[in-house]
Design an enzyme around this catalytic site. Structure first.
Site, PDB file in Angstrom:
ATOM      1  N   CYS A  96       4.775 118.909   5.894  1.00  0.00           N
ATOM      2  CA  CYS A  96       5.026 120.046   6.798  1.00  0.00           C
ATOM      3  C   CYS A  96       5.012 121.250   5.953  1.00  0.00           C
ATOM      4  O   CYS A  96       5.073 121.603   4.681  1.00  0.00           O
ATOM      5  CB  CYS A  96       6.495 120.035   7.471  1.00  0.00           C
ATOM      6  SG  CYS A  96       7.755 120.905   6.297  1.00  0.00           S
ATOM      7  N   GLU A  97       4.114 122.433   6.768  1.00  0.00           N
ATOM      8  CA  GLU A  97       3.763 123.835   6.121  1.00  0.00           C
ATOM      9  C   GLU A  97       5.130 124.629   5.860  1.00  0.00           C
ATOM     10  O   GLU A  97       4.891 125.538   5.081  1.00  0.00           O
ATOM     11  CB  GLU A  97       2.971 124.422   7.050  1.00  0.00           C
ATOM     12  CG  GLU A  97       3.425 124.819   8.286  1.00  0.00           C
ATOM     13  CD  GLU A  97       2.078 125.351   9.069  1.00  0.00           C
ATOM     14  OE1 GLU A  97       0.808 125.131   8.786  1.00  0.00           O
ATOM     15  OE2 GLU A  97       2.553 126.118  10.062  1.00  0.00           O
ATOM     16  N   HIS A  98       6.226 124.144   6.178  1.00  0.00           N
ATOM     17  CA  HIS A  98       7.435 125.219   6.034  1.00  0.00           C
ATOM     18  C   HIS A  98       8.354 124.705   4.817  1.00  0.00           C
ATOM     19  O   HIS A  98       8.773 125.632   4.237  1.00  0.00           O
ATOM     20  CB  HIS A  98       8.247 124.956   7.209  1.00  0.00           C
ATOM     21  CG  HIS A  98       7.678 125.327   8.709  1.00  0.00           C
ATOM     22  ND1 HIS A  98       7.719 124.636   9.672  1.00  0.00           N
ATOM     23  CD2 HIS A  98       6.741 126.494   8.741  1.00  0.00           C
ATOM     24  CE1 HIS A  98       6.999 125.222  10.474  1.00  0.00           C
ATOM     25  NE2 HIS A  98       6.316 126.440  10.090  1.00  0.00           N
ATOM     26  N   HIS A  99       8.240 123.575   4.313  1.00  0.00           N
ATOM     27  CA  HIS A  99       8.988 122.823   3.253  1.00  0.00           C
ATOM     28  C   HIS A  99       7.984 122.097   2.274  1.00  0.00           C
ATOM     29  O   HIS A  99       8.494 121.731   1.189  1.00  0.00           O
ATOM     30  CB  HIS A  99      10.216 122.081   3.688  1.00  0.00           C
ATOM     31  CG  HIS A  99      10.892 122.903   4.615  1.00  0.00           C
ATOM     32  ND1 HIS A  99      10.712 122.569   6.145  1.00  0.00           N
ATOM     33  CD2 HIS A  99      12.076 123.728   4.474  1.00  0.00           C
ATOM     34  CE1 HIS A  99      11.660 123.374   6.712  1.00  0.00           C
ATOM     35  NE2 HIS A  99      12.360 123.967   5.779  1.00  0.00           N
ATOM     36  N   GLN A 137       3.622 119.074  13.282  1.00  0.00           N
ATOM     37  CA  GLN A 137       3.095 117.940  14.019  1.00  0.00           C
ATOM     38  C   GLN A 137       2.220 118.453  15.399  1.00  0.00           C
ATOM     39  O   GLN A 137       1.738 117.791  15.900  1.00  0.00           O
ATOM     40  CB  GLN A 137       4.468 117.020  14.260  1.00  0.00           C
ATOM     41  CG  GLN A 137       4.185 115.782  15.136  1.00  0.00           C
ATOM     42  CD  GLN A 137       5.458 114.896  15.440  1.00  0.00           C
ATOM     43  OE1 GLN A 137       6.393 114.829  14.663  1.00  0.00           O
ATOM     44  NE2 GLN A 137       5.374 114.222  16.371  1.00  0.00           N
ATOM     45  N   HIS A 165      10.465 113.327   9.848  1.00  0.00           N
ATOM     46  CA  HIS A 165      10.106 114.500   9.092  1.00  0.00           C
ATOM     47  C   HIS A 165      11.247 114.599   7.859  1.00  0.00           C
ATOM     48  O   HIS A 165      12.476 114.772   8.181  1.00  0.00           O
ATOM     49  CB  HIS A 165      10.390 116.042  10.004  1.00  0.00           C
ATOM     50  CG  HIS A 165       9.130 115.939  10.848  1.00  0.00           C
ATOM     51  ND1 HIS A 165       8.064 116.995  10.547  1.00  0.00           N
ATOM     52  CD2 HIS A 165       8.820 115.449  11.916  1.00  0.00           C
ATOM     53  CE1 HIS A 165       7.237 116.879  11.565  1.00  0.00           C
ATOM     54  NE2 HIS A 165       7.660 115.936  12.597  1.00  0.00           N
ATOM     55  N   CYS A 167      11.866 116.780   5.930  1.00  0.00           N
ATOM     56  CA  CYS A 167      12.565 118.118   5.659  1.00  0.00           C
ATOM     57  C   CYS A 167      13.848 118.107   6.708  1.00  0.00           C
ATOM     58  O   CYS A 167      14.854 119.015   6.637  1.00  0.00           O
ATOM     59  CB  CYS A 167      11.653 119.247   5.971  1.00  0.00           C
ATOM     60  SG  CYS A 167      10.825 119.341   7.671  1.00  0.00           S
TER      61      CYS A 167
HETATM   62 ZN    ZN Z   1       9.621 121.114   7.242  1.00  0.00          ZN
END
Ligand code: ZN
Length: 205
Positions: A96-99, A137, A165, A167
């Site tokens: 995931c690009e956020h975490h 996703q 996920h 995260c």
């Molecule tokens: Zn994430």
């Protein structure tokens, strides 16, 4: 004189700034180790920056590939086959690009050829290519669909992704069993409820 209003610039997905040297990337991992309170010089950690960056080469290998190469070879000898071609349970691993946390799952992909078919393994390779980038996703689902549309121009496409996920599992809300499902339909799959039902039944069957 009135100032001309300009629309906010949409950032590109891939940076045009030069990539740092490998040593700089490894130094960033050493900084992270110190940040969590560790001693980056102790024996067990001395080689960790090198290993982490090497692992990221693998996680992010998809940036060095393109869909056109993967889907370049198509076949027109379909023997008149005009049904859907479904490849289901294609496992994928993404981040995931956020975490930068992993998300793992399965892709189910169906297309209705319009005279052109592609090797089945190429569909799995396409999934891997986009999965091995920093992703959401939702975008992963769209990028797979768009690439098939562009290169095969089929009568319809159905893409469904189911993923867990990390995260969500090991941080934040800590929901270990939550599964995220995304779907995208084009062409005949968009118009025809029965086709969509058949897709879901085959994926579940
Ligand atoms: Zn994430």
């Amino acid at each position: 004189m009135s100032k001309k209003q300009t629309a906010p610039k949409k950032p590109k997905l891939v940076s045009s700034t030069p990539r740092p040297a490998r040593e700089e990337a490894e130094a960033a991992i050493r900084t992270l180790l110190a940040w969590v309170g560790e001693n980056p010089e102790r024996e067990g950690l001395r080689d960790t920056p090198r290993r982490v960056i090497k692992a990221f080469d693998e996680y992010c290998a998809g940036y060095n590939m393109n869909a056109g190469d993967i889907l370049a070879k198509t076949f027109s000898e379909t023997g008149g086959y005009d049904g859907a071609v479904l490849v289901k349970h294609i496992e994928f691993e993404s981040r995931c690009e956020h975490h930068l946390a992993p998300f793992l799952g399965k892709a189910h992909i169906s297309y209705i050829p319009s005279g052109k078919i592609v090797g089945l393994s190429k569909i799995a390779r396409l999934v891997d290519m986009y999965a091995r980038r920093l992703q959401t996703q939702e975008r992963l689902t769209s990028e797979i669909t768009n690439a098939l549309q562009k290169h095969l121009k089929p009568k319809g496409i159905a893409v469904m992704l189911e993923a867990e996920h990390f995260c969500m599992k090991v941080r934040g809300v800590h929901k270990d069993h939550a599964v995220t499902v995304t779907t995208r339909f084009t062409g005949e799959y968009q118009k025809d409820d029965d086709l969509r039902e058949e897709f879901f039944a085959q994926v579940r069957g």
